[in-house]
Design an enzyme around this catalytic site. Structure first.
Site, PDB file in Angstrom:
ATOM      1  N   SER A  59       0.794  -1.228   0.000  1.00 29.22           N
ATOM      2  CA  SER A  59       0.000   0.000   0.000  1.00 29.22           C
ATOM      3  C   SER A  59       0.826   1.278   0.000  1.00 29.22           C
ATOM      4  O   SER A  59       0.293   2.359  -0.245  1.00 29.22           O
ATOM      5  CB  SER A  59      -0.962   0.019   1.194  1.00 29.22           C
ATOM      6  OG  SER A  59      -0.257   0.207   2.401  1.00 29.22           O
ATOM      7  N   LYS A  96       0.690   4.229   7.008  1.00 24.34           N
ATOM      8  CA  LYS A  96      -0.026   5.077   6.051  1.00 24.34           C
ATOM      9  C   LYS A  96       0.402   6.524   6.249  1.00 24.34           C
ATOM     10  O   LYS A  96       1.010   6.890   7.243  1.00 24.34           O
ATOM     11  CB  LYS A  96      -1.546   4.995   6.253  1.00 24.34           C
ATOM     12  CG  LYS A  96      -2.160   3.619   6.059  1.00 24.34           C
ATOM     13  CD  LYS A  96      -2.192   3.225   4.599  1.00 24.34           C
ATOM     14  CE  LYS A  96      -2.875   1.900   4.388  1.00 24.34           C
ATOM     15  NZ  LYS A  96      -2.059   0.723   4.644  1.00 24.34           N
TER      16      LYS A  96
END
Length: 141
Positions: A59, A96
């Site tokens: 990701s 993230k």
């Protein structure tokens, strides 16, 4: 959930050559001074609050964080908008980009194949620490 791995308090010392390495056209050979550096001083903001985490997944590939990389995460840094953070969402670790504008808080992936994490009613978000370095292995030996 895996426990974080604290870093050793022993110094890791390597030789630093006092020369820039060209990533374009090479420069002529020259004599370069060298000195020893302590990687703890170079890589750690706060040694007592720094931990290593191994990345699983894709990701964050848009900013060069790949599956199998090792992140240095510092718990003493106050997370701010746009920091890369190690977060816990519903008792699961994730890395993230933190998006924080007013009451709008979300976690953004750096891969368009992964949607942002927007908390739903009843979900819990904890920012565990701020990523300060990515140790990316270039050669499998």
């Amino acid at each position: 959930m895996n426990a974080p791995v604290p870093l050793s308090s022993l110094p890791l010392v390597l030789t630093l050559f006092d020369a820039a390495v060209c990533a374009g056209f090479p420069s002529p050979a020259a004599d370069y001074a060298q000195r020893r550096i302590n990687l703890n001083e170079h890589l750690l903001v706060n040694e007592q609050a720094s931990f290593l985490f191994r990345v699983r997944g894709l990701s964050m590939i848009g900013i060069g964080i790949y599956d199998g990389d090792t992140l240095i995460v510092d718990r003493s840094i106050t997370p701010a908008h746009n920091h890369i953070v190690l977060a816990i969402v519903d008792e699961e670790f994730t890395v993230k980009r933190l998006y924080r504008r007013g009451s709008d808080v979300r976690l953004l992936a750096e891969n368009p194949a992964y949607p942002p994490i927007v908390l739903k009613e009843g979900q819990e978000l904890r920012i565990w620490g701020v990523v300060t370095f990515n140790l990316h292995k270039l050669l499998n030996v």
